[in-house]
Design a protein around this motif. Sequence first.
Motif, short mmCIF file in Angstrom:
data_model
loop_
_atom_site.label_atom_id
_atom_site.label_comp_id
_atom_site.label_asym_id
_atom_site.label_seq_id
_atom_site.Cartn_x
_atom_site.Cartn_y
_atom_site.Cartn_z
N ALA A 87 0.82 -1.21 0.00
CA ALA A 87 0.00 0.00 0.00
C ALA A 87 0.85 1.25 0.00
N ALA A 88 2.11 1.13 0.44
CA ALA A 88 3.00 2.29 0.48
C ALA A 88 3.31 2.82 -0.91
N VAL A 89 2.97 2.03 -1.95
CA VAL A 89 3.20 2.49 -3.32
C VAL A 89 2.27 3.66 -3.65
N PHE A 90 1.08 3.69 -3.10
CA PHE A 90 0.15 4.78 -3.36
C PHE A 90 0.69 6.07 -2.76
N MET A 186 -4.20 0.34 -8.34
CA MET A 186 -3.16 0.90 -9.17
C MET A 186 -3.15 0.11 -10.47
N MET A 187 -3.39 0.81 -11.57
CA MET A 187 -3.57 0.14 -12.85
C MET A 187 -2.28 0.15 -13.67
N GLN A 188 -2.14 -0.85 -14.51
CA GLN A 188 -1.02 -0.95 -15.44
C GLN A 188 -1.57 -1.27 -16.82
N ILE A 189 -1.06 -0.58 -17.82
CA ILE A 189 -1.52 -0.81 -19.20
C ILE A 189 -0.75 -1.98 -19.80
N VAL A 199 -4.98 -3.19 -16.35
CA VAL A 199 -5.04 -4.31 -15.44
C VAL A 199 -4.61 -3.84 -14.05
N PRO A 200 -5.39 -4.13 -13.00
CA PRO A 200 -4.98 -3.74 -11.66
C PRO A 200 -3.78 -4.56 -11.19
N VAL A 201 -2.72 -3.89 -10.77
CA VAL A 201 -1.53 -4.58 -10.28
C VAL A 201 -1.46 -4.54 -8.75
#
Length: 251
Positions: A87-90, A186-189, A199-201
């Motif tokens: 969660a610290a990535v947000f 957090m999404m990734q294309i 796609v949610p990563v």
Amino acid sequence: MSWVAESFQFVVFHSPRETHDAFQMWIHLFGVGPGNYQRHPDASMNASQALGQYAGFTWQMQCQPGRVDLFLVGQEDAPQTTSGSPAAVFPQINDLASARSVLKDRVQRLVTDHLKPLRLALVSQYFKNFGELKEANVEFNNLTGIKADPKAASDLTFALNVRREIGPNKVVANRICRWQSLVKQMMQIQINGIVQEQVPVIQQPAVVVNIDINTIAQQIPLKADEAVKIAEAFFAESEALTEGGYERLMD
């Protein structure tokens, strides 16, 4: 779990006939030039923004006719939690005490020099992470008094505005609170042939609280000492509403 902040936004509304430059305002507030500065390509818009670092935090300033916005925003490269939670990535602001202290100091300088405030606003966005959505729902219920089924409910939202006199000046202020229980993503294309998919990563259950405290517009500019006291009351009220939820809002 403890609260962290995604962002703080302090707004000074002044006469729409006045416009300030973000570069000059930045130097005045922070003593150095911004890391990035831009003016709106349309000169008639008379708008500018600046971005940079100060006291270990990321700041953004936006100036346009009638208002100056100062943002203190979270960083995506915030250190990992002791549990190693992704969660610290947000984007988040972990040290709330230091963030509030340095923001109060900059806001005091903002409202006492150059500007003639007709209205003030503080928008704070906090969140608290949980291991499961049902845990976030329980916290949402505790904050709002709503009795949603923690195991079955999803995407819960409750919003309310209650005006109150706050601070030593007894100024009437809107106190708009919005609580949400949700799963942050957090999404990734990803490219599959010629098709692009999001796609949610990372998925993180959380309770998000948005608190917007603002005064009612007036014709006569606030005196510098009045503006400082109102700003201090805003910060105290925002913190109290975060912890106290609906009961504090209605108190």
